[in-house]
Write a protein that holds these residues in place. Structure first.
Motif, PDB file in Angstrom:
ATOM      1  N   PRO A 115       0.790  -1.230   0.000  1.00  0.00           N
ATOM      2  CA  PRO A 115       0.000   0.000   0.000  1.00  0.00           C
ATOM      3  C   PRO A 115       0.825   1.285   0.000  1.00  0.00           C
ATOM      4  CG  PRO A 115      -0.019  -0.977   2.178  1.00  0.00           C
ATOM      5  CD  PRO A 115       0.717  -1.940   1.273  1.00  0.00           C
ATOM      6  N   GLU A 116       2.143   1.169   0.136  1.00  0.00           N
ATOM      7  CA  GLU A 116       3.003   2.357   0.181  1.00  0.00           C
ATOM      8  C   GLU A 116       4.111   2.290  -0.859  1.00  0.00           C
ATOM      9  OE1 GLU A 116       4.240   2.408   4.263  1.00  0.00           O
ATOM     10  OE2 GLU A 116       2.317   3.221   4.940  1.00  0.00           O
ATOM     11  N   PHE A 117       3.809   1.756  -2.032  1.00  0.00           N
ATOM     12  CA  PHE A 117       4.792   1.661  -3.108  1.00  0.00           C
ATOM     13  C   PHE A 117       5.140   3.060  -3.611  1.00  0.00           C
ATOM     14  CE2 PHE A 117       5.915   1.428  -7.595  1.00  0.00           C
ATOM     15  CZ  PHE A 117       6.895   0.462  -7.585  1.00  0.00           C
ATOM     16  N   ASP A 175       6.098   9.445  -6.808  1.00  0.00           N
ATOM     17  CA  ASP A 175       4.774   8.922  -7.125  1.00  0.00           C
ATOM     18  C   ASP A 175       4.468   7.805  -6.140  1.00  0.00           C
ATOM     19  OD1 ASP A 175       4.108  10.478  -9.422  1.00  0.00           O
ATOM     20  OD2 ASP A 175       5.466   9.262 -10.624  1.00  0.00           O
ATOM     21  N   PHE A 176       3.192   7.656  -5.800  1.00  0.00           N
ATOM     22  CA  PHE A 176       2.779   6.697  -4.786  1.00  0.00           C
ATOM     23  C   PHE A 176       1.677   5.809  -5.341  1.00  0.00           C
ATOM     24  CE2 PHE A 176       4.256  10.565  -2.848  1.00  0.00           C
ATOM     25  CZ  PHE A 176       5.143  10.119  -1.878  1.00  0.00           C
ATOM     26  N   TYR A 229      -2.738   0.822  -8.297  1.00  0.00           N
ATOM     27  CA  TYR A 229      -3.696   1.887  -8.008  1.00  0.00           C
ATOM     28  C   TYR A 229      -2.889   3.116  -7.595  1.00  0.00           C
ATOM     29  CZ  TYR A 229      -6.811  -2.129  -7.897  1.00  0.00           C
ATOM     30  OH  TYR A 229      -7.499  -3.276  -8.220  1.00  0.00           O
ATOM     31  N   TRP A 230      -2.635   3.990  -8.562  1.00  0.00           N
ATOM     32  CA  TRP A 230      -1.739   5.128  -8.372  1.00  0.00           C
ATOM     33  C   TRP A 230      -2.499   6.350  -7.878  1.00  0.00           C
ATOM     34  CZ3 TRP A 230       3.534   4.811  -9.053  1.00  0.00           C
ATOM     35  CH2 TRP A 230       3.990   3.604  -9.575  1.00  0.00           C
ATOM     36  N   TYR A 231      -1.889   7.042  -6.952  1.00  0.00           N
ATOM     37  CA  TYR A 231      -2.473   8.270  -6.430  1.00  0.00           C
ATOM     38  C   TYR A 231      -2.339   9.370  -7.489  1.00  0.00           C
ATOM     39  CZ  TYR A 231      -2.893   5.900  -2.004  1.00  0.00           C
ATOM     40  OH  TYR A 231      -3.253   5.014  -1.017  1.00  0.00           O
ATOM     41  N   PRO A 232      -3.158  10.416  -7.395  1.00  0.00           N
ATOM     42  CA  PRO A 232      -3.202  11.412  -8.470  1.00  0.00           C
ATOM     43  C   PRO A 232      -1.864  12.078  -8.760  1.00  0.00           C
ATOM     44  CG  PRO A 232      -5.033  11.728  -6.970  1.00  0.00           C
ATOM     45  CD  PRO A 232      -4.136  10.705  -6.350  1.00  0.00           C
TER      46      PRO A 232
END
Length: 155
Positions: free
Chosen positions: A47-49, A60-61, A119-122
């Motif tokens: 969850p913290e890639f 990027d997260f 699932y990449w954060y914005p």
């Protein structure tokens, strides 16, 4: 098969290891699957890639979910953690990171089936989700949904 035989060739488990500087430098290790005659699904969730934008160098997260149905081999989890951490200073687009991770695991393990959800954060106000799988899931194996909600301040 004894535990000693299964783990005899591992180089990272049980000792101090240095985080690899790049995904290419990272060593992924595998162990024989002691349940190779049983169909089952293995899930890893990160969850913290993190990785870097290849243009701006900004972080990027992502929340990664990796599911696979093993054949003869299992990925050794510490080596997977170090491999995923090696992307922290690696510049690549979301699509490249996600698919590269999947392909590296497929090359190593030759699983019956594998899928990854990235699932990449914005970035720039747009979340980017990337999905890859090797083909249809094997019949008779329970494959749970990845259940990562669409972006709403993910968490």
């Amino acid at each position: 098969m004894t535990e000693e035989n299964i783990y005899a060739n591992l180089t990272q488990l049980g000792g101090a290891t240095v985080q690899p500087k790049s995904p290419e430098e990272a060593v992924l290790e595998k162990v024989p699957n002691p349940q190779k005659d049983t169909g089952y699904c293995v899930r890893f969730t990160a969850p913290e890639f993190t990785s870097l934008c290849p243009i701006t160098g900004q972080p990027d997260f992502a929340h990664l979910v990796i599911d696979y149905v093993p054949g003869d081999w299992l990925v050794e989890s510490k080596s997977l953690k170090l491999f995923l951490a090696s992307f922290r200073n690696h510049g690549a687009f979301h699509e490249d990171c996600t698919v590269s991770i999947a392909k590296r695991l497929v090359d190593l393990l030759e699983p019956q089936w594998l899928r990854i959800g990235g699932y990449w954060y914005p970035r720039g106000g747009i979340p980017i989700d990337v999905f890859y799988q090797t083909g249809p899931a094997p019949e008779g194996v329970w494959i749970p949904e990845q259940s990562v909600a669409g972006y709403r301040g993910r968490g």
